[in-house]
Enzyme design. Structure first.
Site, PDB file in Angstrom:
ATOM      1  N   LYS A  43       6.404  25.554 121.074  1.00 52.94           N
ATOM      2  CA  LYS A  43       5.585  24.613 120.310  1.00 52.94           C
ATOM      3  C   LYS A  43       4.344  25.333 119.791  1.00 52.94           C
ATOM      4  O   LYS A  43       3.831  26.230 120.439  1.00 52.94           O
ATOM      5  CB  LYS A  43       5.112  23.478 121.223  1.00 52.94           C
ATOM      6  CG  LYS A  43       6.137  22.396 121.459  1.00 52.94           C
ATOM      7  CD  LYS A  43       5.440  21.221 122.143  1.00 52.94           C
ATOM      8  CE  LYS A  43       6.422  20.206 122.673  1.00 52.94           C
ATOM      9  NZ  LYS A  43       5.744  19.194 123.507  1.00 52.94           N
ATOM     10  N   HIS A  76      -3.835  10.408 130.375  1.00 50.76           N
ATOM     11  CA  HIS A  76      -3.602  11.493 131.345  1.00 50.76           C
ATOM     12  C   HIS A  76      -4.614  11.404 132.490  1.00 50.76           C
ATOM     13  O   HIS A  76      -4.252  11.535 133.658  1.00 50.76           O
ATOM     14  CB  HIS A  76      -3.782  12.867 130.682  1.00 50.76           C
ATOM     15  CG  HIS A  76      -2.741  13.246 129.675  1.00 50.76           C
ATOM     16  ND1 HIS A  76      -3.061  13.778 128.453  1.00 50.76           N
ATOM     17  CD2 HIS A  76      -1.380  13.195 129.721  1.00 50.76           C
ATOM     18  CE1 HIS A  76      -1.948  14.054 127.778  1.00 50.76           C
ATOM     19  NE2 HIS A  76      -0.913  13.694 128.524  1.00 50.76           N
ATOM     20  N   ARG A  78       4.783   5.401 129.982  1.00 44.95           N
ATOM     21  CA  ARG A  78       4.023   4.472 129.135  1.00 44.95           C
ATOM     22  C   ARG A  78       4.864   3.260 128.757  1.00 44.95           C
ATOM     23  O   ARG A  78       4.397   2.137 128.773  1.00 44.95           O
ATOM     24  CB  ARG A  78       3.558   5.177 127.856  1.00 44.95           C
ATOM     25  CG  ARG A  78       2.404   6.122 128.083  1.00 44.95           C
ATOM     26  CD  ARG A  78       2.179   6.993 126.899  1.00 44.95           C
ATOM     27  NE  ARG A  78       3.386   7.779 126.604  1.00 44.95           N
ATOM     28  CZ  ARG A  78       3.420   8.794 125.766  1.00 44.95           C
ATOM     29  NH1 ARG A  78       2.346   9.123 125.101  1.00 44.95           N
ATOM     30  NH2 ARG A  78       4.529   9.470 125.577  1.00 44.95           N
ATOM     31  N   SER A 105      -0.990  12.410 122.953  1.00 49.57           N
ATOM     32  CA  SER A 105      -1.734  13.534 122.360  1.00 49.57           C
ATOM     33  C   SER A 105      -1.413  13.625 120.869  1.00 49.57           C
ATOM     34  O   SER A 105      -2.287  13.926 120.052  1.00 49.57           O
ATOM     35  CB  SER A 105      -1.361  14.845 123.053  1.00 49.57           C
ATOM     36  OG  SER A 105      -1.706  14.790 124.409  1.00 49.57           O
TER      37      SER A 105
HETATM   38  O1  PNS Z   1       3.322  16.630 128.234  1.00 48.84           O
HETATM   39  P1  PNS Z   1       4.773  16.877 127.959  1.00 48.84           P
HETATM   40  O2  PNS Z   1       4.928  17.785 126.762  1.00 48.84           O
HETATM   41  O3  PNS Z   1       5.568  15.602 127.824  1.00 48.84           O
HETATM   42  O4  PNS Z   1       5.341  17.653 129.242  1.00 48.84           O
HETATM   43  C1  PNS Z   1       6.671  18.099 129.289  1.00 48.84           C
HETATM   44  C2  PNS Z   1       6.860  19.101 130.437  1.00 48.84           C
HETATM   45  C3  PNS Z   1       5.866  20.236 130.342  1.00 48.84           C
HETATM   46  C4  PNS Z   1       6.680  18.407 131.757  1.00 48.84           C
HETATM   47  C5  PNS Z   1       8.328  19.626 130.332  1.00 48.84           C
HETATM   48  O5  PNS Z   1       8.579  20.060 129.029  1.00 48.84           O
HETATM   49  C6  PNS Z   1       8.606  20.762 131.301  1.00 48.84           C
HETATM   50  O6  PNS Z   1       8.692  20.574 132.492  1.00 48.84           O
HETATM   51  N1  PNS Z   1       8.733  21.985 130.741  1.00 48.84           N
HETATM   52  C7  PNS Z   1       8.922  23.200 131.501  1.00 48.84           C
HETATM   53  C8  PNS Z   1      10.364  23.674 131.378  1.00 48.84           C
HETATM   54  C9  PNS Z   1      11.248  22.919 132.361  1.00 48.84           C
HETATM   55  O7  PNS Z   1      10.993  22.889 133.550  1.00 48.84           O
HETATM   56  N2  PNS Z   1      12.315  22.297 131.842  1.00 48.84           N
HETATM   57  C10 PNS Z   1      13.247  21.565 132.690  1.00 48.84           C
HETATM   58  C11 PNS Z   1      12.891  20.104 132.796  1.00 48.84           C
HETATM   59  S1  PNS Z   1      13.702  19.279 131.504  1.00 48.84           S
END
Ligand code: PNS
Length: 166
Positions: free
Chosen positions: A41, A17, A90, A128
């Site tokens: 979560k 990150h 990745r 993570s």
């Molecule tokens: O670090 P992560 O868990 O891979 O991040 C995922 C994240 C936070 C970017 C994604 O879950 C997100 O954008 N969540 C907020 C809800 C949202 O906007 N959903 C629509 C996009 S699919």
């Protein structure tokens, strides 16, 4: 001002990150790291703890700030006055999910584009989830997360292990 948002869970922030943050910050005037407060979560760290850890590790990068958010990423991006979402890729395994997210976000808001950074090779396998797993079994995580984050993780894992024994 060119501003981008790097949204994620950051539970906890990894060296991968941080590498993305440094490279994205070099490309824009301001980078906002958005820490998702996700009720679905059960995180290892609260959103405040994740924000605090990120603030510790980005201290050396002046044009980065960290904020918690809930709801849709695109809404948070808009509220920051940004037009770009930053994400790291990745491996091919990330691609399908990341493409789906980027396309969903763009279909919600046409003005927001996603910029992908390929993760540095030495961090390509780090997540993570893997960090938490290794820490849980007492492995050395110092190569996976920034130095100041190691003790936070070890402390939290041993608290959890103590709770489970009671
Ligand atoms: O670090 P992560 O868990 O891979 O991040 C995922 C994240 C936070 C970017 C994604 O879950 C997100 O954008 N969540 C907020 C809800 C949202 O906007 N959903 C629509 C996009 S699919």
């Amino acid at each position: 001002m060119k501003r981008a948002v790097y949204p994620g869970s950051f539970d906890p922030v990894t060296r991968g990150h941080l590498d993305i943050i440094e490279r994205a910050a070099a490309l824009v005037d301001e980078l906002v790291v958005g820490v998702l407060n996700n009720n679905a979560k059960i995180p290892l760290f609260s959103v405040e703890e994740r924000v605090n850890m990120l603030n510790e590790v980005i201290r050396h990068i002046p044009n980065v700030r960290v904020e918690a958010f809930s709801g849709l990423s695109v809404d948070f991006v808009k509220s920051c006055g940004a037009r770009f979402i930053v994400r790291g890729l990745r491996a091919v395994t990330d691609f399908e999910y990341e493409l789906q997210m980027a396309q969903t976000n763009r279909s919600i808001d046409r003005e927001i584009d996603t910029l992908f950074f390929t993760t540095a090779l030495q961090y390509a396998y780090i997540s993570s989830t893997i960090v938490k797993e290794v820490a849980f079994y007492g492995g050395d995580i110092s190569g996976f997360v920034p130095e100041c984050v190691v003790s936070h993780i070890e402390r939290r894992i041993s608290e959890k292990q103590r709770e489970n024994k009671v």
